[in-house]
Design a protein around this motif. Structure first.
Motif, short mmCIF file in Angstrom:
data_model
loop_
_atom_site.label_atom_id
_atom_site.label_comp_id
_atom_site.label_asym_id
_atom_site.label_seq_id
_atom_site.Cartn_x
_atom_site.Cartn_y
_atom_site.Cartn_z
N ILE A 60 -3.54 -0.30 -4.02
CA ILE A 60 -4.03 0.63 -3.17
C ILE A 60 -5.02 0.05 -1.94
CG2 ILE A 60 -3.77 2.77 -1.90
CD1 ILE A 60 -1.81 4.06 -3.83
N CYS A 89 0.59 -1.28 -0.28
CA CYS A 89 0.07 0.17 0.20
C CYS A 89 0.86 1.25 0.31
CB CYS A 89 -0.76 -0.01 1.04
SG CYS A 89 -2.02 1.14 1.03
N ALA A 149 -5.11 -1.47 1.19
CA ALA A 149 -5.28 -0.77 2.03
C ALA A 149 -6.51 -1.79 3.05
CB ALA A 149 -5.63 0.33 2.34
#
Length: 420
Positions: A330, A307, A334
């Motif tokens: 991402i 991330c 995440a």
């Protein structure tokens, strides 16, 4: 305390996706989350009609102040009182508040002072609701189902983010501000009968690490010491705080400025945010279906590193489609990091401390992380997007160092259902 008729037996091991108790909680939570989204649409548009752009920001920011100040106190209350009662009470207060505002606006034009007052009261009630909702999952299902419940809750959040704003916009177009507030209040009301039917698990026996109960102040300080001294929870909370401080500003504020800098426009921003949401939803679906992942501590560190790398490099890519792909990476990493972090914390914490633990985690998100917004905006204005994104991503890597330096995190595993 719960009554005998509402307690869930400790031996219950029904999979969360087929557990009526969990599904009632999830449906109630989803209705409440959609109500939150509709409420913010109503508040923002009412403020825009009552005043100018500056006042819109003032109204929307007003709710964050009491939420940040009272969040830790809400965690203490969730641990001292049955969290279900706190959730019921706070949801009922929000329902009455928002329906009252709807009635007031139906009779007269929305006034700025009224909207600020509503935002302040709503934020204060939210400070009670958030820690209590975080303390509830371990009391409605078994430890081996917490990962699946976390995934289901993440999917619920994504659903509310997708459904809430269009529903609020539709209500605004058809009936104006009063109708939009009324829809939000009715959604809060919908969650109440479902929450009343939830059965609770007993807390279990006290452990040596669990702080002794005392006054509210002693409970608060005891909860903070509990987090600091716990070999697993302490590093996980610290890593989450570093991640929020390093990444949230770039993703929420920096991404808008990056799109303006690159000339990708509003549609480009929409594609990037959609990519992030799709990645986060995919990771939540994975955890919901699988219910367990191996080497959770190391996987948590790896997804956080991925991330951070994605967030650091998204401002360096030359084309929009590569940025969208990175946004998916991402979002998925995440989402998986956040879900694993939350599940491991809930599994390791004494249920009697979960409200305080949740309040500290949420304080970093709603209290500390937004402080980075003006700093990120000013830095991008001075130096451009690329160095700021790289710097923030590099700072967030400190969270990876925190997790990898902890033996408890490296060895952490999600609980599994034991074979019969």
């Amino acid at each position: 305390m719960t009554t005998a008729e509402t307690e869930l037996p400790e031996s219950a091991t029904t999979p969360a996706c087929r557990d009526g108790n969990v599904l009632r909680w999830l449906t109630a939570h989803t209705a409440s989350l959609v109500g939150d989204s509709v409420y913010f649409v109503a508040l923002a548009w009412s403020a825009q009609k009552a005043a100018g752009p500056t006042e819109v920001g003032l109204v929307l920011a007003a709710g964050a102040l009491p939420r940040a100040i009272l969040m830790l106190g809400g965690g203490v209350l969730a641990d001292r009182v049955d969290p279900r009662r706190v959730i019921l009470g706070s949801d009922a207060l929000r329902c009455v508040l928002i329906l009252s505002v709807a009635a007031a606006i139906a009779l007269t034009a929305p006034a700025l002072w009224l909207l600020v007052a509503v935002a302040l009261v709503f934020g204060a009630v939210d400070a009670l609701f958030v820690p209590a909702i975080g303390a509830l999952p371990p009391r409605i299902t078994g430890p081996d189902q917490l990962a699946r419940v976390t995934g289901m809750r993440s999917l619920s959040v994504r659903l509310s983010q997708i459904a809430g704003p269009p529903l609020g916009g539709l209500a605004m177009g058809l009936g104006g501000e009063a109708a939009t507030f009324a829809v939000a209040g009715l959604l809060f009301a919908l969650s109440l009968p479902l929450l009343l039917t939830i059965r609770m698990r007993p807390l279990g026996t006290r452990t040596e690490e669990q702080p002794e109960p005392g006054t509210a102040r002693e409970d608060l300080l005891g909860g903070l010491r509990y987090i600091r001294r716990h070999p697993l929870i302490g590093p996980l909370v610290a890593a989450g705080a570093v991640c929020e401080l390093g990444l949230i500003g770039t993703l929420n504020v920096g991404m808008v400025l990056l799109n303006a800098e690159r000339g990708w426009g509003p549609s480009g921003y929409g594609f990037i945010i959609s990519g992030f949401g799709a990645g986060a939803a995919a990771s939540a679906a994975l955890l919901t279906v699988a219910g367990w992942l191996p080497r959770a501590g190391l996987m948590l560190s790896g997804t956080l590193l991925l991330c951070c790398a994605g967030a650091a490099t998204v401002a360096l890519v030359p084309t929009l489609w590569i940025a969208v792909v990175l946004a998916v990476v991402i979002g998925s990493s995440a989402g998986l990091f956040g879900s694993l972090n939350s599940t491991l914390v809930q599994t390791a914490a004494d249920p009697a401390c979960l409200g305080r633990v949740t309040s500290v985690v949420m304080l970093t998100m709603v209290g500390l992380a937004p402080l980075s917004y003006p700093l990120v905006g000013a830095a991008i204005g001075a130096w451009g997007a690329a160095p700021v994104f790289v710097g923030c991503g590099t700072f967030a890597v400190l969270g990876v160092a925190v997790t990898l330096s902890s033996g408890a995190v490296r060895r952490a595993e999600l609980p599994r259902k034991r074979p019969a």
